[in-house]
Design a protein around this motif. Structure first.
Motif, PDB file in Angstrom:
ATOM      1  N   VAL A  44       0.836  -1.204   0.000  1.00  0.00           N
ATOM      2  CA  VAL A  44       0.000   0.000   0.000  1.00  0.00           C
ATOM      3  C   VAL A  44       0.869   1.251   0.000  1.00  0.00           C
ATOM      4  N   ALA A  45       1.916   1.242   0.826  1.00  0.00           N
ATOM      5  CA  ALA A  45       2.792   2.410   0.913  1.00  0.00           C
ATOM      6  C   ALA A  45       3.518   2.674  -0.401  1.00  0.00           C
ATOM      7  N   ILE A  46       3.894   1.607  -1.097  1.00  0.00           N
ATOM      8  CA  ILE A  46       4.665   1.758  -2.330  1.00  0.00           C
ATOM      9  C   ILE A  46       3.777   2.133  -3.517  1.00  0.00           C
ATOM     10  N   TYR A  47       2.589   1.539  -3.575  1.00  0.00           N
ATOM     11  CA  TYR A  47       1.772   1.644  -4.792  1.00  0.00           C
ATOM     12  C   TYR A  47       0.554   2.548  -4.666  1.00  0.00           C
TER      13      TYR A  47
ATOM     14  N   VAL B 202      -3.931   5.340  -7.189  1.00  0.00           N
ATOM     15  CA  VAL B 202      -4.838   6.496  -7.271  1.00  0.00           C
ATOM     16  C   VAL B 202      -4.879   7.040  -8.690  1.00  0.00           C
ATOM     17  N   LYS B 203      -3.729   7.155  -9.330  1.00  0.00           N
ATOM     18  CA  LYS B 203      -3.688   7.650 -10.711  1.00  0.00           C
ATOM     19  C   LYS B 203      -4.364   6.660 -11.668  1.00  0.00           C
ATOM     20  N   LEU B 204      -4.228   5.375 -11.394  1.00  0.00           N
ATOM     21  CA  LEU B 204      -4.858   4.370 -12.249  1.00  0.00           C
ATOM     22  C   LEU B 204      -6.381   4.467 -12.157  1.00  0.00           C
TER      23      LEU B 204
ATOM     24  N   TYR C 270      -8.065   7.076 -11.335  1.00  0.00           N
ATOM     25  CA  TYR C 270      -8.429   8.345 -11.979  1.00  0.00           C
ATOM     26  C   TYR C 270      -8.512   8.173 -13.497  1.00  0.00           C
ATOM     27  N   ASP C 271      -7.586   7.411 -14.061  1.00  0.00           N
ATOM     28  CA  ASP C 271      -7.616   7.165 -15.507  1.00  0.00           C
ATOM     29  C   ASP C 271      -8.837   6.330 -15.894  1.00  0.00           C
ATOM     30  N   TRP C 272      -9.198   5.368 -15.072  1.00  0.00           N
ATOM     31  CA  TRP C 272     -10.407   4.589 -15.350  1.00  0.00           C
ATOM     32  C   TRP C 272     -11.627   5.505 -15.405  1.00  0.00           C
ATOM     33  N   TYR C 273     -11.644   6.490 -14.531  1.00  0.00           N
ATOM     34  CA  TYR C 273     -12.805   7.375 -14.419  1.00  0.00           C
ATOM     35  C   TYR C 273     -12.850   8.411 -15.546  1.00  0.00           C
ATOM     36  N   THR C 274     -11.688   8.862 -15.984  1.00  0.00           N
ATOM     37  CA  THR C 274     -11.641   9.963 -16.952  1.00  0.00           C
ATOM     38  C   THR C 274     -11.411   9.520 -18.384  1.00  0.00           C
TER      39      THR C 274
ATOM     40  N   TYR D 275      10.451   7.067 -11.759  1.00  0.00           N
ATOM     41  CA  TYR D 275      11.406   8.135 -12.062  1.00  0.00           C
ATOM     42  C   TYR D 275      11.500   8.419 -13.560  1.00  0.00           C
ATOM     43  N   GLY D 276      11.045   7.474 -14.390  1.00  0.00           N
ATOM     44  CA  GLY D 276      11.005   7.720 -15.833  1.00  0.00           C
ATOM     45  C   GLY D 276       9.655   8.235 -16.286  1.00  0.00           C
ATOM     46  N   VAL D 277       8.752   8.438 -15.341  1.00  0.00           N
ATOM     47  CA  VAL D 277       7.402   8.947 -15.605  1.00  0.00           C
ATOM     48  C   VAL D 277       6.728   8.100 -16.691  1.00  0.00           C
ATOM     49  N   GLU D 278       6.791   6.811 -16.529  1.00  0.00           N
ATOM     50  CA  GLU D 278       6.140   5.878 -17.440  1.00  0.00           C
ATOM     51  C   GLU D 278       5.126   5.082 -16.629  1.00  0.00           C
ATOM     52  N   LEU D 279       3.858   5.471 -16.727  1.00  0.00           N
ATOM     53  CA  LEU D 279       2.817   4.884 -15.897  1.00  0.00           C
ATOM     54  C   LEU D 279       2.618   3.400 -16.190  1.00  0.00           C
ATOM     55  N   PHE D 280       2.696   3.018 -17.450  1.00  0.00           N
ATOM     56  CA  PHE D 280       2.480   1.621 -17.806  1.00  0.00           C
ATOM     57  C   PHE D 280       3.508   0.716 -17.120  1.00  0.00           C
ATOM     58  N   THR D 281       4.764   1.134 -17.120  1.00  0.00           N
ATOM     59  CA  THR D 281       5.823   0.345 -16.492  1.00  0.00           C
ATOM     60  C   THR D 281       5.600   0.222 -14.994  1.00  0.00           C
ATOM     61  N   ALA D 282       5.255   1.341 -14.344  1.00  0.00           N
ATOM     62  CA  ALA D 282       5.017   1.315 -12.903  1.00  0.00           C
ATOM     63  C   ALA D 282       3.841   0.406 -12.563  1.00  0.00           C
TER      64      ALA D 282
END
Length: 307
Positions: free
Chosen positions: A45-48, A53-55, A57-61, A113-120
């Motif tokens: 939970v602490a790491i992800y 939250v961003k994921l 948000y993307d589902w919603y928007t 750190y590479g700002v790549e959401l898919f990888t994270a």
């Protein structure tokens, strides 16, 4: 154990106090295992939590991935549905899973750190696989491979891959629609993703590429196949059948929009009809998926239901 029983009997004969076998070590081991699980869950939970939250948000928007809300619940149901089988899978801890855990954390660092959401986001699936491998063994990973793969359906494609999919779909849909419209009495001039009609130009934008219905229909086809089909081969065929169905439905939507522009009202055609037809074609696509499934059963009846 015979030896332990004889020893207790001898102690009783000598008049010594008999001490029953204690379950304290077992209870302590169980408590330690639960404590370890709680610690790992808290660390996840602490790491992800920012990634999660961003994921959400993307589902919603992003309408293309609104089906993401259903995927985690479906994955949980898959595990619950296989609970009896999973209880029979031998649990063998393996340190080999640590390599996948470390690799997943490395992928997470690259993604953050590479700002790549898919990888994270993909790192979470890899990390869960590594943890299951470490604590329960490779046999458990094989048993849970389908729920783990289902989670990938909830992860939006990276932009570079998304563009590689949507642009060819735009060109394909516009080309087929421009070939069909003249057969219905509407002359066209096709240039890239633009269909020039006598009344106005009709642009097949990224949102009209069909990727939205394709992703949603593919996900629902996976759900549909799991609940209504018991053979893996037919489940795969149903999922693959959703691709041409979605593309065909999108072409029919564009053709319908072109007909409304030419023979009705351009404003209404690009407004109400365009939005409403999206829902109608999606329902028709589901009906087509059902027809394909029925045809599969008629052409090749299942003699023995196997998982």
């Amino acid at each position: 154990m015979p030896y332990a029983t004889d020893l207790i009997t001898k102690e009783a004969d000598l008049g010594l106090p008999v001490t029953p076998t204690s379950t304290a070590p077992v209870r302590a081991s169980s408590r330690l295992a639960w404590l370890l699980r709680i610690v790992i869950a808290a660390l996840l939970v602490a790491i992800y939590w920012r990634v999660a939250v961003k994921l959400v948000y993307d589902w919603y928007t992003i309408p293309d991935y609104s089906h993401g809300f259903l995927v985690p619940f479906f994955a949980i149901f898959l595990i619950w549905d296989k609970r009896k089988y999973l209880s029979t899978v031998p649990v063998r801890q393996s340190w080999a899973g640590i390599t996948l855990v470390l690799f997943a954390l490395f992928v997470l660092i690259l993604g953050v750190y590479g700002v790549e959401l898919f990888t994270a986001r993909m790192s979470f699936v890899l990390l869960m696989t590594g943890l299951i491998w470490t604590f329960s063994g490779w046999a458990m990973v094989r048993a849970l491979r389908f729920p783990l793969l289902v989670l990938v359906l909830a992860i939006p494609f990276p932009a570079i891959l998304f563009n590689q999919i949507t642009f060819p779909l735009q060109l394909l849909a516009s080309r087929i629609a421009s070939d069909i419209l003249p057969l219905l009495g509407v002359p066209t001039l096709h240039e890239g993703n633009v269909i020039e009609l006598p009344v106005m130009k009709l642009e097949v934008a990224e949102a009209c590429s069909g990727i939205r219905s394709l992703m949603s229909l593919f996900t629902l086809a996976v759900f549909y196949g799991y609940f209504l089909e018991r053979t893996t081969k037919r489940r795969i065929l149903l999922a693959l059948a959703s691709i041409p169905i979605a593309v065909t439905a999108n072409v029919a939507r564009i053709v319908g929009t072109g007909l409304c522009v030419q023979y009705w009202d351009p404003d209404k055609a690009l407004g109400f009809f365009h939005e409403f037809s999206g829902w109608v074609m999606f329902v028709i696509s589901l009906a087509c998926l059902y027809v394909v499934h029925r045809a599969m059963r008629l052409l090749s009846p299942v003699k023995a239901q196997t998982l």
